[in-house]
Design a protein around this motif. Sequence first.
Motif, PDB file in Angstrom:
ATOM      1  N   LEU A 133      60.205  40.295  50.753  1.00 27.25           N
ATOM      2  CA  LEU A 133      60.716  40.528  49.409  1.00 27.25           C
ATOM      3  C   LEU A 133      61.652  39.366  49.138  1.00 27.25           C
ATOM      4  CD1 LEU A 133      60.720  43.799  50.711  1.00 27.25           C
ATOM      5  CD2 LEU A 133      60.807  43.972  48.251  1.00 27.25           C
ATOM      6  N   LEU A 134      61.132  38.390  48.408  1.00 23.25           N
ATOM      7  CA  LEU A 134      61.877  37.133  48.274  1.00 23.25           C
ATOM      8  C   LEU A 134      63.201  37.314  47.546  1.00 23.25           C
ATOM      9  CD1 LEU A 134      59.055  34.565  47.561  1.00 23.25           C
ATOM     10  CD2 LEU A 134      60.281  34.971  49.676  1.00 23.25           C
ATOM     11  N   ASN A 135      63.263  38.296  46.628  1.00 21.68           N
ATOM     12  CA  ASN A 135      64.505  38.484  45.882  1.00 21.68           C
ATOM     13  C   ASN A 135      65.465  39.422  46.589  1.00 21.68           C
ATOM     14  OD1 ASN A 135      63.964  36.710  43.781  1.00 21.68           O
ATOM     15  ND2 ASN A 135      62.704  38.238  42.740  1.00 21.68           N
ATOM     16  N   ASN A 136      65.193  39.704  47.860  1.00 17.86           N
ATOM     17  CA  ASN A 136      66.145  40.476  48.641  1.00 17.86           C
ATOM     18  C   ASN A 136      66.670  39.620  49.788  1.00 17.86           C
ATOM     19  OD1 ASN A 136      64.262  42.835  47.445  1.00 17.86           O
ATOM     20  ND2 ASN A 136      66.323  43.560  47.826  1.00 17.86           N
ATOM     21  N   THR A 137      67.722  40.130  50.415  1.00 15.91           N
ATOM     22  CA  THR A 137      68.406  39.327  51.418  1.00 15.91           C
ATOM     23  C   THR A 137      67.613  39.269  52.726  1.00 15.91           C
ATOM     24  OG1 THR A 137      69.587  41.227  52.267  1.00 15.91           O
ATOM     25  CG2 THR A 137      70.642  39.997  50.488  1.00 15.91           C
ATOM     26  N   ILE A 138      68.018  38.338  53.563  1.00 19.31           N
ATOM     27  CA  ILE A 138      67.446  38.237  54.903  1.00 19.31           C
ATOM     28  C   ILE A 138      67.629  39.560  55.621  1.00 19.31           C
ATOM     29  CG2 ILE A 138      67.707  37.098  57.141  1.00 19.31           C
ATOM     30  CD1 ILE A 138      68.599  34.599  55.685  1.00 19.31           C
ATOM     31  N   ALA A 139      68.852  40.129  55.520  1.00 19.93           N
ATOM     32  CA  ALA A 139      69.166  41.382  56.210  1.00 19.93           C
ATOM     33  C   ALA A 139      68.241  42.503  55.734  1.00 19.93           C
ATOM     34  CB  ALA A 139      70.625  41.758  55.974  1.00 19.93           C
ATOM     35  N   PHE A 140      68.075  42.617  54.426  1.00 24.75           N
ATOM     36  CA  PHE A 140      67.219  43.665  53.858  1.00 24.75           C
ATOM     37  C   PHE A 140      65.805  43.555  54.419  1.00 24.75           C
ATOM     38  CE2 PHE A 140      64.351  45.530  50.808  1.00 24.75           C
ATOM     39  CZ  PHE A 140      65.042  46.614  50.283  1.00 24.75           C
ATOM     40  N   ASN A 141      65.304  42.326  54.468  1.00 27.06           N
ATOM     41  CA  ASN A 141      63.936  42.107  54.921  1.00 27.06           C
ATOM     42  C   ASN A 141      63.752  42.413  56.404  1.00 27.06           C
ATOM     43  OD1 ASN A 141      61.856  40.934  52.953  1.00 27.06           O
ATOM     44  ND2 ASN A 141      63.744  39.923  52.346  1.00 27.06           N
ATOM     45  N   ILE A 142      64.692  41.922  57.217  1.00 33.73           N
ATOM     46  CA  ILE A 142      64.530  42.113  58.659  1.00 33.73           C
ATOM     47  C   ILE A 142      64.578  43.592  59.028  1.00 33.73           C
ATOM     48  CG2 ILE A 142      65.650  41.737  60.901  1.00 33.73           C
ATOM     49  CD1 ILE A 142      66.295  38.938  60.089  1.00 33.73           C
ATOM     50  N   THR A 143      65.414  44.362  58.331  1.00 30.92           N
ATOM     51  CA  THR A 143      65.598  45.757  58.730  1.00 30.92           C
ATOM     52  C   THR A 143      64.619  46.726  58.082  1.00 30.92           C
ATOM     53  OG1 THR A 143      67.238  46.000  56.981  1.00 30.92           O
ATOM     54  CG2 THR A 143      68.065  45.494  59.172  1.00 30.92           C
ATOM     55  N   LEU A 144      63.815  46.238  57.150  1.00 27.69           N
ATOM     56  CA  LEU A 144      62.974  47.153  56.364  1.00 27.69           C
ATOM     57  C   LEU A 144      62.093  48.080  57.210  1.00 27.69           C
ATOM     58  CD1 LEU A 144      62.507  48.004  53.517  1.00 27.69           C
ATOM     59  CD2 LEU A 144      60.826  46.206  53.249  1.00 27.69           C
ATOM     60  N   PRO A 145      61.427  47.560  58.267  1.00 33.03           N
ATOM     61  CA  PRO A 145      60.578  48.493  59.020  1.00 33.03           C
ATOM     62  C   PRO A 145      61.348  49.388  59.986  1.00 33.03           C
ATOM     63  CG  PRO A 145      59.902  46.194  59.309  1.00 33.03           C
ATOM     64  CD  PRO A 145      61.279  46.191  58.729  1.00 33.03           C
TER      65      PRO A 145
END
Lengths: 514, 324
Positions: A361-373
């Motif tokens: 999700l390019l418009n979200n943060t690195i943290a948001f992306n890494i933790t999503l699953p």
Amino acid sequence: MSAIGSSHNTECMWGETMSKELLRMEHIVKTFPGVKALSDAAITVHAGEVVGFMGENGAGKSTLMNVLGGVFPADSGDIYIEGQKVEIHSIHDSQALGVAFIHQELALEPYLTIAENIFLGREMKNSMGMISKDKMAEAAKPFLERVGLHVDPNEFVGRLSLGQQQMVEIAKSFSLDAKILILDEPTSSLSEKEVNILFQTVNDLRKQGMGIIFITHKMAEVFQLCDSVTIMRDGEFMGSLKSGECTESQLIALMVGRDLGNYYVRTFNEPGAVVLEAKHIHAGKRAVDCSFRVRSGEILGFYGLVGSGRSELMKAIMGLDPMDSGKVYLDGEEVKKANPMYMQEKGVALVPESRKTEGLLLNNTIAFNITLPILSRFINHLSVNTSMEDKIVEDGAKALHVKAASNRVNCSTLSGGNQQKVLLAKWLATNPKVLILDEPTRGIDVGAKAEIYTIINDLAKSGLAVILISSEMPEVMNMSDRMMIMSEGRITGELKHEDYTQELILKYAMGVEE
Amino acid sequence: MMNNNRIMRPVREYFKQNWGILLALFGMCLVFTIFGNNFLTQTNIVNLLRTCATNCYLAIGVQLAIILAGIDLTGGALAALSGVICVMTFENAGLPMWAGIVAGILIGLIVGFINGAVVTYTEIHPFVVTLAMQSICRGTAYLLANGSPVTTTNRSFSSFGTGMLGPIPLPVVYMTIFLIFDFFLLNKTRTGRHIYAVGGNETAARFSGININKIKILVWTISGAMAGFCGVVLAARMSSGQPATGEGYETDAIAAAVLGGTSFFGGTGTVGGLIIGVLIIGVISNGLNLMHVNSYWQFVLKGIIIIVAVYADRMKQKRQNAAK
């Protein structure tokens, strides 16, 4: 180099038609708020010359081409076209000077015909003042002829393959009297067959005296197709070499400023037990009777031409796409219900091919992306364990050397290589036993590629079972223990590392029967 | 120090993110205080918040749908249907009053669920689905009520919408509770993050092992239930289920959400922003009334506000894209 294409004689080209200078850009400077994108960029193109244009992502290739294409003006610097000093203030200026910029993402109207696309905005009319499809189709023919596209000009563009659409774009540039053609990574989404056709067309255009700037990340293409290579680093012109007189490592050294030597990193180790096994997978036409197994500590390569069904097979196994029949075993146990959540829980992670659409999700943060699953690890009963979240993100990003101001910046601000690392970090955070990597180095620069290879190698060494899907043959050849080769949805060959030869692999990939 | 950070950082972030609309809200209040009569009186503030409350119920649902890169236009009509069904349940069917309230909320929930299921499984654009559902709800409300309001004299029912908790009207109390729930949902639960993820990039969310269908159905169901609740409160306030009520309410809800910085591109939107959006819409209606401006102007003004707010978001997106 490779078995394909490449019949032109470089020596001859330099001797005869290369006298006339078409384009010279010098000392180009371009500053964006906060970033100096170009500090001293330059490029020269002669008539009948194919100039390979290389550099790491962010080196300024696209910026320089955007200046030439009139997308935005340079702050300072000189541009000469056929010896005449020119000013380019708009896309229109650039076109009028004979520059055609074929972007990576093609800009054609799918619901219009080939002819209508070519003459878009300059439609031809009949005596009644109505648009005449016949006239345009007739007028489009010679242009299509020149690019070797033998398709009815009244065909809708949306029904053409990507390679054919590219040809339409090039044909369109002829209709605008282009002398200088910019091709921005034109082969990145083409199959090997289509690449061959493109190369033939480029060779023809060279003979016709066109100057071509060929932006690419692929070494093989440079040696196969280009007369010279111009290299940029950090917005600066690093040098121009004749491709017949230089080596891969010379080019890489110019690009990254250090000698990477062999940038594939692989230390082979003895594989362990079978972790994932797929038996007789059928999924429509995309996957037909596919069986394979992968062991822990092993990298299993999957090679095939674009569209051969590698990604589709993996998506079916993951439950992302429907599977008609077949069985999947994990550690010898049959997987009963294949859906992405379940497979993820069982330790199978698929790092998808497209960072932008499938991966992040390019418009979200690195943290948001890494933790999503893995949200369940730190969000429970309406409380977020932020210190745990921070630690997971911190560890993940650090292990893969993600370069970013902080883990709270949006992924859209990162380079392709760093986005890829975030994507990897995201899936590694799930602690997988099987890691399926789909084109993990697509569109990223050489330095980042080397880093990704090191990571993949380390993962295999630590006992992970890795499946590596790649369209770059050298990548699969260098990185994998074993290789499955697919063609039109079928697995057509399996090779051990010691048996790898390009000819054999390509033969399987093209589905050639013995 | 630690404490300071945990409290002050979100507060600073909040002002940084919302200073524009906060300034607008403040400016409006200032203008109405100076030029309107009795803007800054306790009675008026209470009134103002009461109108905000009904809009807020819908806006919470609509914002969730917009975060999913969708929309919910069912709100106003569904509120009317829910009000009619609520009153009919205890007036005509002879069931107890509380059953009416439950039935009103339940019909909202069911219609929302249908919206979500249709959007998810047919892949028809939510705009079309919820617009059609709006028409269905409005029609059903008229049919059930036979074209005229269903009235009630039940005192305890009307106190559900007009009662006070100390100086605070009950609808405002409900609003506060819902906003707190909404805040926890979006910030403190997995579901909340999944909503942002599905709205930001549905494909990536699917690859991340998120049950997209569940999230979509859930969001429209919540939105429907909120509309149902809104309908019950409206009916209680008017002591009748009116099939014609709630006309154009979804416009106010959408305006509040977009003013609060919820992007139609999906994936973004905060409860903090929504609150300001709801307040601005409330202040505009209230203030213009106090200044005796023809109420039809409010429609014109709200329309303009929506376009300006969405345009501002568009510009923000452009700047972000240019910064890449």
